[in-house]
Design an enzyme around this catalytic site. Structure first.
Site, PDB file in Angstrom:
ATOM      1  N   GLU A 493       0.837  -1.194   0.000  1.00 26.09           N
ATOM      2  CA  GLU A 493       0.000   0.000   0.000  1.00 26.09           C
ATOM      3  C   GLU A 493       0.878   1.252   0.000  1.00 26.09           C
ATOM      4  O   GLU A 493       1.688   1.431   0.919  1.00 26.09           O
ATOM      5  CB  GLU A 493      -0.913  -0.019   1.222  1.00 26.09           C
ATOM      6  CG  GLU A 493      -1.847  -1.220   1.246  1.00 26.09           C
ATOM      7  CD  GLU A 493      -2.406  -1.505   2.638  1.00 26.09           C
ATOM      8  OE1 GLU A 493      -2.359  -0.597   3.492  1.00 26.09           O
ATOM      9  OE2 GLU A 493      -2.868  -2.638   2.869  1.00 26.09           O
ATOM     10  N   GLN A 546       1.875  -1.963   5.563  1.00 28.04           N
ATOM     11  CA  GLN A 546       2.163  -0.576   5.870  1.00 28.04           C
ATOM     12  C   GLN A 546       2.511  -0.334   7.341  1.00 28.04           C
ATOM     13  O   GLN A 546       3.458   0.390   7.648  1.00 28.04           O
ATOM     14  CB  GLN A 546       0.977   0.302   5.460  1.00 28.04           C
ATOM     15  CG  GLN A 546       1.303   1.764   5.428  1.00 28.04           C
ATOM     16  CD  GLN A 546       0.260   2.557   4.670  1.00 28.04           C
ATOM     17  OE1 GLN A 546      -0.748   2.954   5.251  1.00 28.04           O
ATOM     18  NE2 GLN A 546       0.481   2.784   3.389  1.00 28.04           N
ATOM     19  N   ASP A 549       0.668  -2.959  13.103  1.00 27.72           N
ATOM     20  CA  ASP A 549      -0.658  -3.303  13.614  1.00 27.72           C
ATOM     21  C   ASP A 549      -1.497  -4.026  12.549  1.00 27.72           C
ATOM     22  O   ASP A 549      -2.346  -4.850  12.868  1.00 27.72           O
ATOM     23  CB  ASP A 549      -1.407  -2.045  14.062  1.00 27.72           C
ATOM     24  CG  ASP A 549      -0.592  -1.215  15.035  1.00 27.72           C
ATOM     25  OD1 ASP A 549      -0.812  -1.340  16.242  1.00 27.72           O
ATOM     26  OD2 ASP A 549       0.267  -0.442  14.567  1.00 27.72           O
ATOM     27  N   TYR A 550      -1.270  -3.685  11.274  1.00 30.11           N
ATOM     28  CA  TYR A 550      -2.058  -4.270  10.195  1.00 30.11           C
ATOM     29  C   TYR A 550      -1.558  -5.658   9.796  1.00 30.11           C
ATOM     30  O   TYR A 550      -2.199  -6.344   8.993  1.00 30.11           O
ATOM     31  CB  TYR A 550      -2.045  -3.358   8.970  1.00 30.11           C
ATOM     32  CG  TYR A 550      -2.568  -1.970   9.225  1.00 30.11           C
ATOM     33  CD1 TYR A 550      -3.344  -1.676  10.352  1.00 30.11           C
ATOM     34  CD2 TYR A 550      -2.291  -0.924   8.341  1.00 30.11           C
ATOM     35  CE1 TYR A 550      -3.825  -0.398  10.587  1.00 30.11           C
ATOM     36  CE2 TYR A 550      -2.771   0.350   8.572  1.00 30.11           C
ATOM     37  CZ  TYR A 550      -3.528   0.619   9.700  1.00 30.11           C
ATOM     38  OH  TYR A 550      -4.005   1.892   9.931  1.00 30.11           O
ATOM     39  N   HIS A 591      -1.305   2.760  15.556  1.00 30.18           N
ATOM     40  CA  HIS A 591      -0.028   2.972  14.870  1.00 30.18           C
ATOM     41  C   HIS A 591       1.155   2.868  15.828  1.00 30.18           C
ATOM     42  O   HIS A 591       2.254   3.316  15.507  1.00 30.18           O
ATOM     43  CB  HIS A 591      -0.010   4.335  14.178  1.00 30.18           C
ATOM     44  CG  HIS A 591      -0.899   4.408  12.988  1.00 30.18           C
ATOM     45  ND1 HIS A 591      -2.251   4.605  13.085  1.00 30.18           N
ATOM     46  CD2 HIS A 591      -0.647   4.269  11.656  1.00 30.18           C
ATOM     47  CE1 HIS A 591      -2.794   4.603  11.876  1.00 30.18           C
ATOM     48  NE2 HIS A 591      -1.848   4.392  10.999  1.00 30.18           N
TER      49      HIS A 591
END
Length: 802
Positions: A493, A546, A549-550, A591
């Site tokens: 991303e 990115q 956390d993701y 984040h």
């Protein structure tokens, strides 16, 4: 583009021979399923999940499948694997029994249950075979739809090979990008998000993928009306059909019992995907499941009499048989003979497979019995050992476990007695031989594994200063790597046009093109899948997530597929994917997470690297591209604008994997940390000098593997105290680090004080600077924690602070 030449003058006799051969293989596969179920019910096998009811469409798929193609499939594709020549009847049963010898069970040497298939991409030394000269299957996994993300990458590799020039050894992996990635899935599993995510991404990317949905209307006991809108996956995917207004899919439907039409449809699908690089969905409908979902239950519990009667009538083998008789391919008597012969062949192969599996274990059983009988008479515990011998003799089909249990229980009864050393040696040797059959190949065992990578120091120009943003060091190092490795790709991303959100790839897409430096949609699981599939086909992808956390969106794919690949194929496939992300301290819940405990527990089989700055991170990328193992690199999110000294040997300096670095030497206490928190540790260590506490500061650098040289315990031998500082939750990565240091390295021997940890709070960090300060360890927290530990040992010199 080179097209495969087909014989267009097929005679009726040739056609007849081919159809009879197909039917013979199909009924052989069916007999394997029927007999396989019996083996489970008799206890010889633990569990069975079979491909009965899907035989005929799999024959059609196999006919369109060519050398160089890849399958990413569903655990019912046994007929397909037999049809491409990669699975024999004996191997089918060896897998069912869990034979731990790869020469008998080439699918996984007993590491996966039957129905999970693979072909060997690697030679004995771990080097690549020529994948264009064989038919390929990526290694199956059980989690439903888990095969989908990898499928996307397998297909995308063909697009890369067709459109990117100069790739090293490309001829070993592709013929001008002509290869198709063939996916298979059960209709119920199309309800999974991974299916839809992959379907969408493949349509966007326009890659040569043929997706077969085996539709028998059920997901275990649950009917399609509870699974799929309109009970029809191709109906609800109509919007993906390509037309004059835009790219999309070719969507085809076919009845799963119609042999002739199936062959026509699969040939059509292959031509579209192979030549035009357009994805195709084939909805194979009206399939049956003659034995139900698996050996764990009967489908008669959830199917009514009308459905069961329909399934008997429209069983694909019955329909193929009727069709063959109707067009004079064969008489009923001829087909009866084929079916009876198939039963005999399968029965004999099953017996041989069982004998190959059980006889070596029986020999081990006899060997142990002979040893125990030779020493039992001199033991004061003769009665109890005799009992173990008698129990062992009664086991007709022993397991290795049962043999070892008898041996280990007998050993307890021989302590300080004659025969103890002989039995102890037998057990030790038995474990040395047997344990690797279940535990080898978690990581690469080739000459190109990470342990072969030696440190190469970054070098600097004379009078160089710390005046370069960390992100620029990453950027310039990636530039060198793209030039050095033409097979290198990076995608994620915002990775392309803007050069990632922190500009670590600034200008790279413009310089190296949109295929090598690519933007993706917001779809973390299939970003990972792109990487896995392309790495399986010889490319060197870096998949960018990115933010840390993701990564949770993709953790299942990383854990179940990527991390286990070398293990579950016993080193016969590899996918040296690098996963790039950024995390640790910044602002707010989403984040600044550091779920490191979860990550390191889920990703055994991968390397997890935690550089403290961008020079260290760049060195890890340089190292990883020289080895053949997958890894996760977590860059410090708050480090891109911090100033560093720019090296002058970009692409060449290497950060060693599994090696710690001592940043400050000291004598009073050892402080161990990693990532962004290290800067606070260093600050606190300098402030502690003001109160005469001299800390040794060690940067872990690599969580998996961890401190291979055991340098931390050497520090403890000097300081005799240990504090682990971590921004994960209490009991997260800090617990792992403590276990490694105190237990694996025996660090407890050198401690004069209780080893301690300083972690973040149990909750996610709150927003803003104050949120960070009150949620994660601060320099003051570290100072006071160290001070309190020193107060405990010397209260006179270090009076209580609070």
């Amino acid at each position: 583009m080179v097209k495969e030449q087909h014989n267009t003058t097929l005679t009726f006799e040739d056609f007849k021979t081919e159809v009879i051969s197909d039917y013979t293989l199909a009924v052989t596969s069916r007999e394997c399923s029927l007999l396989g179920r019996k083996e489970v019910l008799t206890g010889k096998a633990k569990f069975g999940i079979f491909g009965d009811g899907k035989e005929v469409p799999q024959l059609a798929m196999a006919k369109a499948f060519q050398n160089g193609d890849f399958r990413s499939g569903y655990y019912r594709d046994q007929t397909f694997m037999m049809a491409i020549g990669e699975l024999t009847v004996a191997q089918f049963f060896a897998g069912l029994y869990g034979h731990t010898d790869l020469s008998f069970d080439p699918m996984s040497a007993g590491r996966q249950m039957g129905g999970h298939f693979v072909t060997h991409s690697l030679n004995e030394d771990g080097s690549w075979k020529n994948l264009t000269q064989q038919k390929n299957s990526s290694a199956d996994i059980s989690p439903t739809a888990g095969q989908m993300p990898r499928l996307l990458g397998l297909a995308q590799a063909s697009k890369i090979y067709r459109n990117v020039s100069g790739i090293t050894n490309a001829a070993n992996f592709s013929t001008n990008g002509n290869e198709i990635a063939w996916g298979t899935i059960g209709n119920a599993s199309t309800s999974e998000g991974l299916f839809f995510e992959t379907i969408n991404a493949a349509g966007v990317l326009q890659v040569p993928m043929v997706m077969s949905v085996w539709d028998d209307e059920y997901g275990i006991s649950v009917h399609a009306k509870h699974q799929t809108t309109k009970e029809n996956i191709s109906e609800i995917l109509k919007g993906y059909q390509r037309d004059e207004t835009g790219n999309g899919y070719e969507i085809l439907r076919v009845k799963g019992w119609d042999y002739a039409e199936l062959i026509t449809i699969y040939e059509k699908a292959a031509a579209i995907a192979r030549e035009q690089h357009v994805p195709v969905l084939i909805h194979v409908q009206q399939l049956t499941q003659p034995q139900g979902h698996s050996t764990s239950g009967s489908h008669e519990r959830y199917k009514n009499s009308e459905r069961l009667a329909w399934e008997r009538e429209y069983d694909c083998l019955r329909q193929m048989r009727l069709w063959m008789i109707a067009i004079n391919i064969a008489s009923p008597e001829e087909l009866d003979s084929i079916e009876e012969n198939a039963k005999k062949i399968v029965l004999e192969a099953k017996k041989q497979a069982w004998n190959n599996f059980i006889q070596p274990i029986i020999n081990e059983q006899k060997e142990l019995i002979a040893l125990l009988e030779s020493i039992v008479n001199t033991s004061t515990n003769k009665e109890f050992i005799t009992k173990h011998i008698a129990e062992l003799k009664t086991i007709k089909n022993p397991l290795k476990k049962e043999i070892l249990v008898a041996a280990r229980k007998s050993l307890r009864l021989l302590i300080n007695q004659k025969g103890h050393s002989e039995l102890s040696e037998w057990i030790t040797n038995y474990l040395a031989i047997t344990q690797p059959k279940f535990s080898s190949n978690l990581h690469s065992e080739s000459a190109h594994n990470s342990s072969s990578i030696q440190k190469v120091a970054a070098t600097y120009n004379e009078n160089a200063k710390a005046d370069t943003d960390g992100r620029m060091i990453l950027r310039d190092n990636f530039d060198a790597l793209f030039h050095k490795h033409p097979e290198l790709l990076i995608f994620g991303e915002d990775a392309g046009a803007i050069g990632d959100v922190n500009q670590g790839l600034e200008g790279m897409q413009e310089k190296y093109g949109e295929l090598r430096v690519a933007d993706t949609g917001i779809r973390e699981a299939t970003i990972l899948g792109q990487g896995i599939g392309m790495a399986l086909r010889g490319l060197r992808p870096i998949a960018e997530i990115q933010y840390l956390d993701y990564l949770l969106y993709a953790i299942q794919i990383m854990s179940d597929d990527l991390a286990t690949l070398q293990y579950r194929t016993v080193g016969k496939q590899k996918a040296p994917l690098i996963v790039r992300t950024r995390g640790h301290r910044l602002e707010g819940i989403w984040h600044s997470g550091s779920p490191m405990g979860m990550i390191i527990n889920a990703l055994r089989g991968m390397h997890v690297l935690v550089p403290r700055n961008m020079t260290q991170a760049a060195g890890f990328y340089n190292s990883l591209l020289e080895c053949d193992e997958p890894a996760l690199v977590i860059e410090c999110l708050n480090g891109y604008r911090l100033k560093e000294v720019a090296p002058n040997n970009y692409g060449e300096f290497k950060t060693p994997i599994g090696v710690v670095e001592t940043l400050k030497e000291g004598t009073d206490i050892t402080l161990v940390s990693y990532g962004s928190t290290l800067r606070l540790v260093q600050q606190a260590a300098n402030e502690l000098l003001e109160v005469e506490i001299n800390c040794e500061v060690i940067d872990v650098q690599s969580l998996l593997p961890f401190d291979l040289n055991h340098d931390i315990v050497k520090s403890l031998a000097k300081t005799n105290r240990l504090l682990v500082i971590d921004e994960d939750v209490p009991g997260g990565a800090s617990a792992y680090l403590l276990q490694q240091i105190t237990e694996i390295q025996d660090g407890y021997k050198y401690l004069d004080s209780k080893p301690e940890t300083l972690t973040a709070k149990a909750h996610r960090p709150a927003y803003g600077t104050d949120g960070d300060y009150f949620s994660k360890p601060s320099a003051e927290d570290i100072f006071e924690k160290v001070y309190s530990m020193m107060h405990e040992s010397n209260p006179a010199k270090f009076p209580r602070l609070y």
